[in-house]
Design a protein around this motif. Structure first.
Motif, mmCIF file in Angstrom:
data_model
loop_
_atom_site.group_PDB
_atom_site.id
_atom_site.type_symbol
_atom_site.label_atom_id
_atom_site.label_comp_id
_atom_site.label_asym_id
_atom_site.label_seq_id
_atom_site.Cartn_x
_atom_site.Cartn_y
_atom_site.Cartn_z
ATOM 1 N N GLU A 9 0.240 -1.292 0.024
ATOM 2 C CA GLU A 9 0.112 -0.142 0.070
ATOM 3 C C GLU A 9 0.636 1.636 -0.086
ATOM 4 O O GLU A 9 0.539 2.438 -0.251
ATOM 5 N N LEU A 10 2.093 1.409 0.241
ATOM 6 C CA LEU A 10 2.770 2.208 0.514
ATOM 7 C C LEU A 10 3.407 2.756 -0.778
ATOM 8 O O LEU A 10 3.954 2.113 -1.732
ATOM 9 N N LYS A 11 3.316 4.053 -0.607
ATOM 10 C CA LYS A 11 4.227 4.741 -1.913
ATOM 11 C C LYS A 11 4.846 6.409 -1.948
ATOM 12 O O LYS A 11 4.826 6.545 -0.387
ATOM 13 N N ALA A 12 5.721 6.687 -2.653
ATOM 14 C CA ALA A 12 6.689 7.871 -2.271
ATOM 15 C C ALA A 12 5.261 8.993 -1.743
ATOM 16 O O ALA A 12 4.120 9.406 -2.242
ATOM 17 N N GLY A 13 5.895 9.540 -0.462
ATOM 18 C CA GLY A 13 5.042 10.720 -0.576
ATOM 19 C C GLY A 13 4.048 10.367 0.851
ATOM 20 O O GLY A 13 3.327 11.157 1.288
ATOM 21 N N ASP A 14 4.352 9.419 0.672
ATOM 22 C CA ASP A 14 2.666 8.619 2.436
ATOM 23 C C ASP A 14 3.809 9.157 3.694
ATOM 24 O O ASP A 14 5.107 9.434 3.293
ATOM 25 N N VAL A 15 3.551 9.533 4.015
ATOM 26 C CA VAL A 15 4.199 9.451 6.020
ATOM 27 C C VAL A 15 3.566 8.401 6.517
ATOM 28 O O VAL A 15 2.435 7.594 6.738
#
Length: 168
Positions: A62-68
């Motif tokens: 679920e993680l992608k660049a821009g996520d905190v």
């Protein structure tokens, strides 16, 4: 005596309001979110120091660049923004918004505790941090107890005066 009773009644209402605020801050726990207090300026201005943020568990996919994300680093939790996701090594590169460089070591999948929610409560972290102190808890308990005792004493005095008026 009446002034002291009034003072403790006001203080009791303040304590009750603080308890309600604690419950409101803790309410997202029921939806699976975990609270974290922002302790440093590494994520400013998006997440100011003293803010209360919430994270929820998530899958690596679920993680992608821009996520905190919030992750374990030594003996503490850190919340930074993902700059890159490496599917092969199952790691993410992170950087605090307020930092000039990326974090030196990629974060491994098992170190990630969750993805930060899109909401934060500014300054609530200060409130919660202070409210967890034993002295603050004891102080609130004393205020409520003294208010209760004074209320009982004052109510008893009112009852005695009514009885005296009936006898005369």
């Amino acid at each position: 005596m009446k002034g002291l009773t009034y003072l403790f009644k006001v203080l009791s209402w303040i304590v009750i309001a603080a308890i309600v605020a604690f419950l409101a801050i803790a309410a997202p726990i029921l939806a699976g979110f975990h609270p974290v207090v922002v302790l440093s300026g590494s994520m400013e201005p998006a997440l100011p120091v003293g803010s209360m943020i919430y994270y929820h568990t998530c899958n690596f996919e679920e993680l992608k660049a821009g996520d905190v994300v919030t992750f374990r680093a030594e003996n503490s939790l850190v919340t930074h923004r993902i700059t890159a996701v490496n599917e092969v090594s199952r790691t993410v590169n992170t950087k605090g918004d307020g930092n000039s460089t990326e974090d030196p070591v990629p974060v491994e999948e098992d170190e990630i505790v969750g993805k930060a929610a899109d909401f934060a409560i500014p300054y609530a972290g200060y409130f919660v941090t202070y409210g967890k102190e034993p002295a603050a808890i004891a102080g609130m308990a004393v205020i409520l107890l003294v208010d209760y005792v004074l209320e009982k004493i004052y109510a008893g005095q009112k009852g005695e005066k009514k009885d005296e008026n009936k006898n005369t």
